[in-house]
Write a protein that holds these residues in place. Structure first.
Motif: not given
Ligand code: ADP
Ligand code: MG
Length: 538
Positions: A34, A148, A151-152, A154-155, A157, A159-161, A378, A382
């Motif tokens: 992350p 989540k 892809v932690t 990559r964007w 927090d 947005s990842t959610e 992304i 996911c």
């Protein structure tokens, strides 16, 4: 350090086969986890791409060294098989080779190392089962956490959610059957405007329909429209057997024009009598016919993409005909509604409530074309990871908790091994520890202290402790850092397979230049890995 790897005869000559893999590992190591940093990839034509996705970085790197290519292929295979864990593969390869170099300098033969690594990997994978947890159901909340985690980094927090939620919503909408899911991303707009839509979304830009003839701009909905489909060009048929026609006088010309006009009227009448509200044509539609259709309340969509055309036929129950003359009420299908909408700069048609096939489209938004692409990748990752977890039904704590636990298991077992394989088991364990160590380093904490604390916590029974997002030891289940067990097992298997190959090589022999042109240059372009078998969109 791998770059300093020496040959086992004690000379200073670096072992080139291993150095290449080590350098690649060094290049992507800092992106792991992350807190991993991004890489700026500069393309040949000066294009700049900033990403944290290890698999993409490796794919975009211009790797020419044959060993580097082996590593690159392993990372790509991991990414396409499970959608995650490519950086893990490369970091493991680097660490296993580093340990192998130490073992060789201690006098172990490559064959002993290869055999020992094979046995250690098998043992580790057997032991992994005891750290696995089972999913309760397809609606388990932890699936969103798994998506989540994949892809932690990559964007941001939040947005990842959002990606995790979107992926899950989309999968649930198609009952986890991804063949009924379409992924589309549009530049313009923001990620939070992304949403999952029921049904099929047709991009009118790719269908190149001129909607300018329509008098109702903006959003427009037709309820329960009849859908007609024609799998051929709609217009005046050109007589194929006459090369050229010479018109003798104006009477003949006006006769011809009258004939054409009649034919157009006939075509429009045929469409109208079929009761169609929307007409999808796989080929172009004559402009005058199109205008006339619009005037009669029929929405003509020409040049529909072949894949979309087939999906629409299936989902609406419409039977495509080869000529407008065959169009009847029986050949039309229907949906609950068709809505015309503008997404970004694109005009779209959404066919909602398909009676024959429950479909969904995940419409993603990103500011620029590059961002829109990244957003799609992304979301696809996911979705892949969620599917992999569901197929397997098991997940494990992330953040290096599992490799730490497995390294401890191997260390406990190795003391009972009488021969020198014991050293190989220990080396393998140290290589596994590279994952928590790297996660700690990338988060800015001391790798050795962090690892030691995690090991103590494992010793006292907390085997789910790993490196938290802040680099400090934390319970990964409580933190919601979860991943499918398959990501780690397949990363480990791929890494061991490549390391075995590399350790077997003691020299690189190049083929003659003329052969090299065809052999070693091929498949370097990485043609479309961006296509997903289940994605109709683009
Ligand atoms: P890969 O390409 O191997 O998937 P990533 O950069 O995604 O590489 O990093 C994966 C590693 O990061 C895994 O070990 C995973 O458990 C860990 N990880 C992911 N999210 C978190 C988090 N929030 N906290 C701690 N570790 C995490
Ligand atoms: Mg990942």
């Amino acid at each position: 350090m791998l770059g300093e790897t020496t040959a086992d005869d004690g000379t200073d000559e670096p072992n080139h086969t291993q150095t290449a893999a080590g350098e690649l590992a060094d290049a992507v190591r800092t992106t792991l986890g992350p807190s991993g940093l991004d890489k700026m990839v500069v393309g040949e034509n000066g294009t700049v791409i900033v990403t944290n996705d290890g698999s993409k970085i490796i794919e975009w790197m211009d790797i020419t060294h044959p060993v580097g290519r082996l590593v690159e292929q392993a990372a790509a295979a991991q990414d396409s098989a499970v959608g995650d864990g490519a950086t893990t593969v490369v970091v493991l390869i680097g660490a296993l080779l580093e340990e192998a170099a130490t073992l060789r300098s201690d006098g172990l033969h490559p064959t002993t190392i290869i055999d020992g690594y094979g046995r250690a990997a098998e043992t580790a994978i057997d032991h992994l089962a005891q750290y696995e947890r089972s999913l309760q159901s397809r609606h388990d909340d932890r699936l969103a956490q798994i998506a989540k985690t994949a892809v932690t980094g990559r964007w941001d927090d939040a947005s990842t959610e959002r990606f995790g939620e979107l992926a899950l919503t989309a999968l649930q909408a198609v009952e986890f059957d991804t063949s009924r899911l379409t992924l589309k991303s549009y530049p313009g707009g923001e990620l939070r405007e992304s949403a999952c839509h029921d049904g099929v979304v047709v991009d009118l830009k790719t269908s190149s329909t001129s909607l300018d003839t329509l008098s109702h701009p903006g959003t427009q909905t037709h309820a329960e429209p009849a859908i007609a489909m024609v799998d051929a060009e709609i217009g005046i048929e050109e007589p194929s057997h006459i090369e050229s026609v010479t018109l003798q006088d104006t009477t003949q010309r006006s006769e011809l024009q009258a004939h054409e006009q009649d034919r157009r009227t006939e075509l429009v009448a045929q469409v109208v009598q079929s009761g169609a509200t929307v007409l999808f044509c796989q080929k172009p539609i004559d402009e005058a016919v199109r205008t006339a259709l619009v005037q009669r309340g029929v929405l003509p969509v020409e040049r529909t993409r072949r894949d979309e055309f087939d999906v629409i036929a299936r989902a609406t129950g419409s039977t495509p005909v080869l000529s407008v003359d065959e169009l009847t009420a029986d050949t039309t299908g229907t949906v609950a509604s068709v809505t015309q909408r503008t997404v970004g700069t694109s005009q779209t048609l959404t066919l909602q409530g398909c009676p024959e096939e429950q479909r969904a489209t995940l419409l993603l938004r990103g500011g620029t074309p590059h961002v829109a692409d990244e957003v799609r990748r992304i979301a696809a990752d996911c979705i892949d990871v969620t599917r992999v977890t569901l197929d397997d039904g098991a997940f494990v704590p992330g953040g290096g908790a599992v490799p730490t636990a497995l390294a401890m298991d191997l260390a406990a077992l190795s003391s009972g091994i009488p021969d020198r394989t014991q050293l190989v088991f220990d080396g393998f364990g140290t290589a596994l520890e590279a994952l928590p160590r790297t996660l700690a380093t990338n988060a800015g904490t001391d790798p050795l202290n962090t690892l030691a604390t995690i090991q103590q916590r494992h010793d006292s029974g907390s085997e789910t402790v790993g490196v938290g997002p802040d680099g400090h030891p934390q319970d990964m289940i409580a933190a919601g850092v979860l991943e499918p067990a398959t990501v780690f097992t397949s990363a480990l298997q791929r890494a061991v397979a490549v390391v075995t190959q590399i350790l077997r090589v003691d020299d690189i022999v190049r083929t003659s230049p003329d052969k090299r042109g065809t052999d070693s240059e091929h498949d370097h372009s990485h043609a479309a890995t961006g296509g997903y078998p289940w994605a109709v969109g683009h």
